[in-house]
Enzyme design. Structure first.
Site, PDB file in Angstrom:
ATOM      1  N   PRO A  11       1.085  -1.384  -0.212  1.00 33.32           N
ATOM      2  CA  PRO A  11       0.285  -0.452   0.358  1.00 33.32           C
ATOM      3  C   PRO A  11       0.751   1.042   0.475  1.00 33.32           C
ATOM      4  O   PRO A  11       1.870   1.254   0.991  1.00 33.32           O
ATOM      5  CB  PRO A  11      -0.871  -0.006   0.905  1.00 33.32           C
ATOM      6  CG  PRO A  11       0.200  -1.071   1.629  1.00 33.32           C
ATOM      7  CD  PRO A  11       0.443  -2.365   1.328  1.00 33.32           C
ATOM      8  N   ASN A  12       0.653   2.072  -0.545  1.00 33.22           N
ATOM      9  CA  ASN A  12       0.772   3.568  -0.688  1.00 33.22           C
ATOM     10  C   ASN A  12       2.182   3.718  -1.647  1.00 33.22           C
ATOM     11  O   ASN A  12       2.737   5.083  -1.757  1.00 33.22           O
ATOM     12  CB  ASN A  12       0.993   4.315   0.119  1.00 33.22           C
ATOM     13  CG  ASN A  12      -0.459   4.660   0.737  1.00 33.22           C
ATOM     14  OD1 ASN A  12      -1.375   4.928   0.569  1.00 33.22           O
ATOM     15  ND2 ASN A  12      -0.673   4.123   2.084  1.00 33.22           N
ATOM     16  N   ARG A  19       5.381  12.171  -3.078  1.00 31.89           N
ATOM     17  CA  ARG A  19       5.133  13.186  -1.322  1.00 31.89           C
ATOM     18  C   ARG A  19       6.578  12.165  -0.891  1.00 31.89           C
ATOM     19  O   ARG A  19       7.414  11.285  -1.030  1.00 31.89           O
ATOM     20  CB  ARG A  19       4.128  12.365  -0.494  1.00 31.89           C
ATOM     21  CG  ARG A  19       2.666  12.719  -1.220  1.00 31.89           C
ATOM     22  CD  ARG A  19       1.419  12.974  -0.487  1.00 31.89           C
ATOM     23  NE  ARG A  19      -0.356  13.268  -1.239  1.00 31.89           N
ATOM     24  CZ  ARG A  19      -0.086  13.216  -2.130  1.00 31.89           C
ATOM     25  NH1 ARG A  19       0.099  12.682  -2.802  1.00 31.89           N
ATOM     26  NH2 ARG A  19      -1.343  13.994  -2.584  1.00 31.89           N
ATOM     27  N   TYR A  24      11.752   8.995   1.336  1.00 31.39           N
ATOM     28  CA  TYR A  24      11.534   7.712   0.211  1.00 31.39           C
ATOM     29  C   TYR A  24      12.142   8.214  -0.839  1.00 31.39           C
ATOM     30  O   TYR A  24      12.206   6.967  -1.922  1.00 31.39           O
ATOM     31  CB  TYR A  24       9.676   7.526  -0.419  1.00 31.39           C
ATOM     32  CG  TYR A  24       9.185   6.772   1.445  1.00 31.39           C
ATOM     33  CD1 TYR A  24       9.977   5.546   1.551  1.00 31.39           C
ATOM     34  CD2 TYR A  24       8.249   7.464   1.780  1.00 31.39           C
ATOM     35  CE1 TYR A  24       8.981   4.830   3.020  1.00 31.39           C
ATOM     36  CE2 TYR A  24       7.569   7.286   3.308  1.00 31.39           C
ATOM     37  CZ  TYR A  24       7.830   6.162   3.671  1.00 31.39           C
ATOM     38  OH  TYR A  24       7.134   5.236   4.362  1.00 31.39           O
ATOM     39  N   ASN A  74       8.156  -6.197  -0.844  1.00 33.22           N
ATOM     40  CA  ASN A  74       8.399  -4.769   0.281  1.00 33.22           C
ATOM     41  C   ASN A  74       6.606  -4.552   0.182  1.00 33.22           C
ATOM     42  O   ASN A  74       5.965  -3.900  -0.528  1.00 33.22           O
ATOM     43  CB  ASN A  74       8.320  -3.669  -1.040  1.00 33.22           C
ATOM     44  CG  ASN A  74       8.621  -2.305  -0.157  1.00 33.22           C
ATOM     45  OD1 ASN A  74       7.918  -1.972   1.473  1.00 33.22           O
ATOM     46  ND2 ASN A  74       8.988  -1.318  -0.196  1.00 33.22           N
ATOM     47  N   ALA A  77       2.768  -0.835   5.194  1.00 32.35           N
ATOM     48  CA  ALA A  77       2.804  -1.143   6.103  1.00 32.35           C
ATOM     49  C   ALA A  77       2.070  -2.283   6.726  1.00 32.35           C
ATOM     50  O   ALA A  77       2.062  -2.424   8.015  1.00 32.35           O
ATOM     51  CB  ALA A  77       1.451   0.415   6.383  1.00 32.35           C
ATOM     52  N   GLU A  98      12.551 -10.111   1.714  1.00 30.57           N
ATOM     53  CA  GLU A  98      12.063  -8.822   2.380  1.00 30.57           C
ATOM     54  C   GLU A  98      12.609  -7.673   1.504  1.00 30.57           C
ATOM     55  O   GLU A  98      13.705  -7.530   2.456  1.00 30.57           O
ATOM     56  CB  GLU A  98      11.304  -8.952   3.610  1.00 30.57           C
ATOM     57  CG  GLU A  98      11.257  -7.317   4.062  1.00 30.57           C
ATOM     58  CD  GLU A  98      10.555  -7.825   5.916  1.00 30.57           C
ATOM     59  OE1 GLU A  98      10.439  -8.556   6.263  1.00 30.57           O
ATOM     60  OE2 GLU A  98      10.621  -7.165   6.208  1.00 30.57           O
ATOM     61  N   HIS A 100      12.554  -3.261   1.497  1.00 33.62           N
ATOM     62  CA  HIS A 100      12.296  -1.893   2.176  1.00 33.62           C
ATOM     63  C   HIS A 100      13.313  -0.573   1.778  1.00 33.62           C
ATOM     64  O   HIS A 100      14.236  -0.752   2.090  1.00 33.62           O
ATOM     65  CB  HIS A 100      12.144  -1.528   3.125  1.00 33.62           C
ATOM     66  CG  HIS A 100      11.366  -2.533   3.992  1.00 33.62           C
ATOM     67  ND1 HIS A 100       9.880  -2.772   4.011  1.00 33.62           N
ATOM     68  CD2 HIS A 100      11.634  -4.153   5.476  1.00 33.62           C
ATOM     69  CE1 HIS A 100       9.387  -3.718   4.616  1.00 33.62           C
ATOM     70  NE2 HIS A 100      10.388  -4.455   4.959  1.00 33.62           N
ATOM     71  N   ARG A 107      13.080   4.393  12.030  1.00 32.97           N
ATOM     72  CA  ARG A 107      12.841   5.249  12.166  1.00 32.97           C
ATOM     73  C   ARG A 107      11.640   4.927  13.466  1.00 32.97           C
ATOM     74  O   ARG A 107      12.457   4.137  13.973  1.00 32.97           O
ATOM     75  CB  ARG A 107      11.901   4.362  10.990  1.00 32.97           C
ATOM     76  CG  ARG A 107      12.736   4.767   9.154  1.00 32.97           C
ATOM     77  CD  ARG A 107      11.789   5.412   8.102  1.00 32.97           C
ATOM     78  NE  ARG A 107      10.222   5.599   8.819  1.00 32.97           N
ATOM     79  CZ  ARG A 107       9.515   6.007   7.278  1.00 32.97           C
ATOM     80  NH1 ARG A 107       9.776   4.753   6.282  1.00 32.97           N
ATOM     81  NH2 ARG A 107       8.651   6.060   7.235  1.00 32.97           N
TER      82      ARG A 107
HETATM   83  O1  CA2 Z   1      10.636   1.982   3.328  1.00 31.70           O
HETATM   84  C1  CA2 Z   1      10.193   1.274   3.176  1.00 31.70           C
HETATM   85  O2  CA2 Z   1       9.587   0.404   2.144  1.00 31.70           O
HETATM   86  C2  CA2 Z   1       8.641   0.822   3.660  1.00 31.70           C
HETATM   87  O3  CA2 Z   1       7.887  -0.483   3.675  1.00 31.70           O
HETATM   88  C3  CA2 Z   1       7.205   1.510   2.900  1.00 31.70           C
HETATM   89  C4  CA2 Z   1       6.638   2.139   3.546  1.00 31.70           C
HETATM   90  C5  CA2 Z   1       6.137   1.600   5.448  1.00 31.70           C
HETATM   91  O4  CA2 Z   1       5.119   1.700   6.216  1.00 31.70           O
HETATM   92  C6  CA2 Z   1       7.159   0.706   5.851  1.00 31.70           C
HETATM   93  O5  CA2 Z   1       7.531   0.702   6.914  1.00 31.70           O
HETATM   94  C7  CA2 Z   1       9.074   0.910   5.307  1.00 31.70           C
HETATM   95  C8  CA2 Z   1       5.726   2.704   3.628  1.00 31.70           C
HETATM   96  C9  CA2 Z   1       5.127   3.218   1.903  1.00 31.70           C
HETATM   97  C10 CA2 Z   1       4.653   4.350   1.656  1.00 31.70           C
HETATM   98  O6  CA2 Z   1       4.564   5.500   0.939  1.00 31.70           O
HETATM   99  C11 CA2 Z   1       4.384   6.295   0.471  1.00 31.70           C
HETATM  100  C12 CA2 Z   1       5.475   6.915  -0.545  1.00 31.70           C
HETATM  101  C13 CA2 Z   1       5.461   7.888  -0.484  1.00 31.70           C
HETATM  102  C14 CA2 Z   1       4.434   8.643   0.335  1.00 31.70           C
HETATM  103  C15 CA2 Z   1       3.682   8.262   1.078  1.00 31.70           C
HETATM  104  C16 CA2 Z   1       3.883   6.766   1.157  1.00 31.70           C
END
Ligand code: CA2
Length: 146
Positions: A11-12, A19, A24, A74, A77, A98, A100, A107
């Site tokens: 997700p996301n 963003r 990221y 990946n 969340a 896995e 990230h 974090r």
């Molecule tokens: O660091 C990563 O790849 C994560 O898997 C990214 C997830 C986060 O919940 C994990 O703890 C670590 C979040 C992905 C959301 O990506 C976004 C990208 C741009 C703007 C908002 C969210």
């Protein structure tokens, strides 16, 4: 042995590059896909690259990877919340890395626990889009399945 590798995104991650560039980076998910396709070609992998915001769809994607050479996952969340994804990874019997983008251990505390880590082959985090490349190389380095 199959040369298909599934690169699965949760997700996301479709928002990458639009963003939160401080966490990221500036690369979009399309950029990450292009990187995976280039590395996959170099390693002789056929890449299936997918993203979903739905937990159930991600379970389906993992199940559809049965028989593949590997999964680079990946789960975003859902990494920190999903017993269903853990059960799917354990059930499908495909070597799974896995990955990230961010260093989850640098974090918030809730990102330090992964339901997936105990059932995957290994974990790579903190290298931005290169985490995916390293995940593909890790799969390439594994001995062939019996
Ligand atoms: O660091 C990563 O790849 C994560 O898997 C990214 C997830 C986060 O919940 C994990 O703890 C670590 C979040 C992905 C959301 O990506 C976004 C990208 C741009 C703007 C908002 C969210």
């Amino acid at each position: 042995m199959s040369d298909t590798v599934h690169v699965l995104n949760g997700p996301n991650l479709n928002l990458l590059g639009t963003r939160e560039p401080g966490i990221y980076g500036a690369a979009t998910l399309a950029d990450v896909e292009a990187l995976c396709r280039a590395e996959g070609a170099a390693l002789g992998f056929e890449i299936h690259f997918r993203q979903t915001n739905s937990e159930g769809a991600l379970v389906d994607f993992i199940q559809e990877a049965r028989g593949a050479r590997g999964i680079v996952l990946n789960a975003a969340a859902y990494t920190h919340t999903s017993v269903a994804l853990r059960d799917a990874v354990a059930a499908v019997g495909v070597p799974t890395i896995e990955v990230h983008l961010s260093n989850v251990f640098a974090r918030e505390a809730f990102r330090h626990h992964s339901f997936l880590s105990p059932v995957v082959r290994g974990v790579i985090c903190g290298f931005g889009p290169q985490s995916y490349v390293l995940g593909l190389r890790a799969l390439a380095s594994l001995p062939p399945a019996p």
